[in-house]
Design an enzyme around this catalytic site. Structure first.
Site, PDB file in Angstrom:
ATOM      1  CG  ASP A   1      40.272  40.044  41.656  1.00  0.00           C
ATOM      2  OD1 ASP A   1      39.734  39.149  40.987  1.00  0.00           O
ATOM      3  OD2 ASP A   1      40.970  40.938  41.157  1.00  0.00           O
TER       4      ASP A   1
ATOM      5  CD  GLU B   1      39.727  45.499  38.227  1.00  0.00           C
ATOM      6  OE1 GLU B   1      39.731  44.963  37.107  1.00  0.00           O
ATOM      7  OE2 GLU B   1      40.182  44.967  39.246  1.00  0.00           O
TER       8      GLU B   1
ATOM      9  CD  GLU C   1      44.077  37.891  37.973  1.00  0.00           C
ATOM     10  OE1 GLU C   1      42.916  37.552  37.671  1.00  0.00           O
ATOM     11  OE2 GLU C   1      44.397  39.069  38.212  1.00  0.00           O
TER      12      GLU C   1
HETATM   13  C1  GCV Z   1      39.532  41.417  33.258  1.00  0.00           C
HETATM   14  C2  GCV Z   1      41.141  41.204  38.244  1.00  0.00           C
HETATM   15  C3  GCV Z   1      42.109  40.977  37.125  1.00  0.00           C
HETATM   16  C4  GCV Z   1      41.766  41.789  35.910  1.00  0.00           C
HETATM   17  C5  GCV Z   1      40.338  41.436  35.507  1.00  0.00           C
HETATM   18  C6  GCV Z   1      39.420  41.748  36.681  1.00  0.00           C
HETATM   19  C7  GCV Z   1      37.991  41.374  36.388  1.00  0.00           C
HETATM   20  O1  GCV Z   1      41.276  42.481  38.748  1.00  0.00           O
HETATM   21  O2  GCV Z   1      43.392  41.257  37.570  1.00  0.00           O
HETATM   22  O3  GCV Z   1      42.668  41.484  34.889  1.00  0.00           O
HETATM   23  O4  GCV Z   1      39.951  42.153  34.368  1.00  0.00           O
HETATM   24  O5  GCV Z   1      39.837  41.004  37.787  1.00  0.00           O
HETATM   25  O6  GCV Z   1      37.601  40.296  36.793  1.00  0.00           O
HETATM   26  O7  GCV Z   1      37.291  42.144  35.768  1.00  0.00           O
END
Ligand code: GCV
Length: 856
Positions: free
Chosen positions: A388, A310, A416
């Site tokens: 995720d 990411e 989340e």
């Molecule tokens: C901290 C998901 C979340 C991100 C998070 C990522 C991760 O994509 O939306 O906010 O980043 O996981 O676990 O690294």
């Protein structure tokens, strides 16, 4: 610029002085305390009729913590009056390590072997005067023993015959915080960071101390403080000095701190020309940095690493592997620290037109070939599923794919993708399913994930469980019931053999009540909450079906399709689901060991709850529940939303039987959830109804008797707008008030006379507090403020909210009117009202007409 900090303590754990203890324990005026969670005063009608007179055998800082905790537990839970009316009996309580106890009390049966961090609690009734012994294998073990003792007492168990020992299954029992130095928390839903503010560590660390106490009470021994999308500034010396204060604050409870680091820190912090993990200067930089940290924080636990993921920097920039990066860091931290290297590495620019592309494959494809190449103090940290943290995923195949590597499982306590703490979703049953999932490796032996994580299956030295907690300053997790997840994560990391229901019960007894009926009600609600959420969001392995490119909260079915993020569910006019089979699909199934691969390869053996994760099926394909895919989707959403409505009634049945403040705090949250579950239900079912063109056998989808659309009302000031995505509003439209003062929508009631419950569906936008009034024939029946902090700044499924006004007597010709007064960006947007026949209003004095309840 960092704010001036007090000088750090003299270093070396032994040197940590008594004054620190005083600072840590006496936190006058600390608004955020552990007793807001489960460390509460007794919830029992009668306290046990004894008090413990503590004596601690050693002098270590943690032994002092244990002593203090014993006194606290005494005050919270003990000291009742005996049946004969006598005052509390005094019982000596002896605290120490097993070695100290053996020496001080040679005649009691101290266990010969107690694994690290374990404890033994023994009621010594043989002596003239009974006494209680709590012994730890070491100092943390002693603390865990004291907390275990009070857990038993708080849940109403008789301790007067105790002879019990326990030790943690996992060495790694950590929480991760995704806190940023500026005080925000990525994916945090409970306010700002307790650790950081304005780029620095906060002066007031009293909540940190309380957090450490909470963590220790369930056996958690590590806390990674900062976001895995790591801000490199925290590795600068001035910040490390500040962070040492956090370590000092958590240490008395045996909670070690760790930090997330970015792989390019040698450049961004150290000013080097490269961050190539093979470069000698880079290695030397990490070694010096680790040394500097250990000087400030002698019991520093280690680094967590998110790399090549990411947008985070990573070893791929230098054509190096994750193993090479991890080992460079591990060598710098050896022999005391560990590297938790996350396997959450994937390409978020996947080609969605390629039928073989599959994000689910990424972790295994990248990390499995590296098995055996990681240093012994590297632990690969893998999310429980391959995507995720979705409402449901299969277990990650990587757990079975790293037989020569220590592993930890990462789960999300912060919700989340599971309702962001505004929805009740108790996640322990999900985690438990994964912990118990049996891969049958290496030789078809029983090998549940928990045995892989403990190191047992593959004979690895360490491993465990990490929970992304993201607690904040708002009552830890904002919602009182969400704290069951933090509690459960700690308990499962200690003992993955516990079952989710008994953990729920344990938590409810300590937090809410010891009354059997109350416990049963709360327990049932918790246990039904994850299946309910899954049913009204993304059932059958569809994943959450939320807005994945935005808030991750409300419904937005299409947001996961046709983009590079790879959370596709692949829906078209004919069918839905990702074909991940070996024979025809992305071959993800082949990453599992044979027995599991066989299970998922065919739709015949794939369990319904994961069917569309593994297979693309026509809408009329029958599932093993006997219904077609499309009818299953419809039914599941209606059943899930109905279950969410039941949670309100369940909770109402507790009125007068539990703490009124807790009752009042939770009720509007559940009412909100029930309303939002309807938003979800309607959005997802209508989306698939339109796409598939197939009717709902029960004719519910798109057919809402009693619903009066705002856009069809007589409007004063309100303007009709399209809502995007269309499925987030009834008929895809709503009205907004662009006028400076109030707008109104009015309907004439034409139904049968009688009492009705009236749902007003409106959009509660964050930037402003719009006001609504509902009138019948001009008389105000209810008024409320739209004051919630929901995601998104435009009206959509993130903020679509329902207010239900109960038992309103209506007769034909009545004029129903909603008045909306905008405020700031909150334009008092309105979707519809919905009338359902309700119960007659209760007899007796009527409630005041104005109902104002704050929403979460
Ligand atoms: C901290 C998901 C979340 C991100 C998070 C990522 C991760 O994509 O939306 O906010 O980043 O996981 O676990 O690294």
């Amino acid at each position: 610029m960092p704010s001036p900090m007090p000088p750090t303590m003299p270093k070396g754990i032994a040197a940590l002085s008594f004054s620190l203890l005083v600072v840590t324990f006496l936190s006058p005026g600390c608004a955020q305390t552990a007793d807001q969670a489960w460390l509460r005063p007794s919830t029992m009608d009668h306290r046990p009729a004894f008090t413990l007179e503590p004596r601690v055998l050693g002098f270590g800082i943690m032994e002092q913590t244990a002593l203090r905790e014993l006194k606290d537990g005494n005050a919270r839970l003990l000291g009742g009056v005996s049946d004969s009316g006598e005052g509390a009996q005094k019982v000596d309580a002896i605290l120490g390590t097993v070695d100290e106890v053996r020496q001080a009390l040679p005649n009691i049966p101290v266990p010969a072997v107690l694994p690290p961090e374990g404890y033994w609690i023994y009621w010594n009734g043989a002596a003239d005067k009974p006494s209680l012994v709590v012994a730890g294998a070491d100092h943390p073990g002693l603390i865990y023993g004291v907390f275990a003792l009070f857990r038993l007492i708080a849940t109403g168990q008789d301790i007067t015959r105790l002879d019990v020992s326990a030790a943690p299954a996992f060495r790694i029992r950590w929480v991760d915080q995704w806190d940023n130095p500026d005080g925000t928390i990525e994916r945090g839903y409970a306010g700002r960071s307790i650790f950081f503010e304005g780029g620095d560590v906060r002066q007031d660390l009293a909540p940190v101390s309380e957090y450490a106490r909470l963590l220790a009470s369930v056996g958690i021994n590590g806390c990674n403080l900062n976001n895995v999308n790591a801000n490199p500034d925290l590795l600068k010396h001035a910040h490390l000095e500040q962070i040492a204060r956090i370590a000092d604050t958590m240490r008395p409870w045996g909670v070690h701190i760790a930090l997330s680091v970015a792989v390019d820190s040698p450049q961004t912090v150290g000013g080097l020309a490269t961050s190539d993990p093979h470069d000698a200067a880079v290695k030397a930089w990490w070694e010096a940095k680790a040394k500097e940290i250990f000087q400030l924080i002698p019991d520093f636990a280690g680094f967590t690493v998110k790399a090549d993921s990411e947008g985070q920097p990573g070893p791929s920039s230098y054509n190096r592997t994750p193993a090479e990066a991890a080992n460079t860091l591990a060598s710098a931290l050896a022999p005391h620290g560990v590297v938790l290297y996350r396997s959450f590495v994937y390409n978020h620019h996947l080609d969605w037109t390629n039928p073989k592309a599959d994000r689910a494959r990424a972790a295994f494809d990248i990390f499995h070939p590296l098995d055996g190449l990681f240093a012994p103090n590297v632990i690969i940290q893998t999310k429980e599923g391959p995507i995720d943290f979705q409402a449901r995923e299969p277990v990650s195949p990587l757990f079975a794919g790293l037989p020569h590597t220590s592993q930890a499982m990462e789960v999300q306590i912060t919700q989340e993708y599971t309702g962001q703490q505004r929805h009740l979703v108790y996640l322990a049953p999900m985690w438990k399913e994964v912990l118990d999932f049996d891969f049958h490796v290496p030789f078809n032996d029983p090998s549940p994930v928990q045995a892989i994580l403990s190191g047992l299956t593959f004979q690895q030295p360490t491993g465990g469980m990490v929970g992304v907690a993201n607690i904040g300053r708002d009552a830890w997790l904002a919602s009182p019931l969400a704290l069951a997840n933090l509690y459960a994560m700690g308990r499962l990391a200690w003992d993955p053999n516990l079952d989710a229901e008994s953990i729920a019960e344990e938590w409810a007894r300590q937090t809410i009540s010891n009354d059997a009926e109350v416990v049963h009600t709360v327990d049932t609600m918790l246990m039904e909450s994850w299946p309910a959420y899954e049913s009204y969001t993304g059932p059958f392995g569809l994943q959450t079906l939320t807005d994945i490119t935005g808030s991750h909260y409300g419904p937005n079915v299409e947001s996961s399709e046709r983009n590079g993020w790879g959370q596709w569910h692949n829906a078209d006019e004919q069918g839905v689901g990702m074909d991940r089979s070996l024979a025809y699909g992305t071959r993800f199934v082949d990453q599992y060991p044979p027995q599991t691969a066989r299970l998922y390869e065919s739709p015949i053996s794939t369990p319904d709850e994961l069917m569309l994760f593994f297979h693309h099926l026509p809408y009329n394909h029958p599932l093993s529940n006997g219904k077609s895919v499309i009818q299953s989707i419809y039914d599941s959403h209606f059943e899930g939303a109905a279950k969410a409505a039941e949670f309100v009634q369940d909770w109402e049945s507790l009125k007068g039987r539990i703490d009124p403040k807790l009752y009042a705090d939770v009720l509007p949250r559940l009412e909100y959830q029930a309303g939002h579950a309807i938003v979800w239900r309607d959005a997802v079912t209508q989306y698939f109804h339109k796409l598939s063109g197939l009717p709902d056998e029960e004719d519910r989808v798109g057919n809402y008797p009693g619903r009066l659309e705002a856009e069809a009302a007589r409007l004063t000031g309100y303007k009709v707008i399209d809502i995007r995505p269309w499925e987030d509003a009834s008929q895809g439209k709503a009205v907004i008030c662009d006028a400076a003062s109030a707008c109104a929508a009015e309907w004439t009631f034409t139904g049968k006379p009688g009492p009705y419950d009236i749902g007003v569906q409106y959009f509660d936008l964050r930037d402003g507090v719009a006001r609504f009034t509902f009138r019948v024939n001009g008389q105000s029946i209810a008024a409320w403020s739209a004051d919630a902090s929901l995601p998104s700044i435009i009206p959509n499924g993130d903020n679509s909210t329902r207010r239900t006004i109960q038992s309103v007597a209506l007769k034909p010709g009545d004029i129903l009117r909603v008045e909306g007064t905008p405020d700031g960006q909150d334009r008092a947007a309105l979707d519809y009202i919905e009338l359902t026949p309700g119960a007659p209003p209760p007899a007796g004095p009527s409630e005041p007409p104005t109902v104002i309840r704050s929403l979460p």
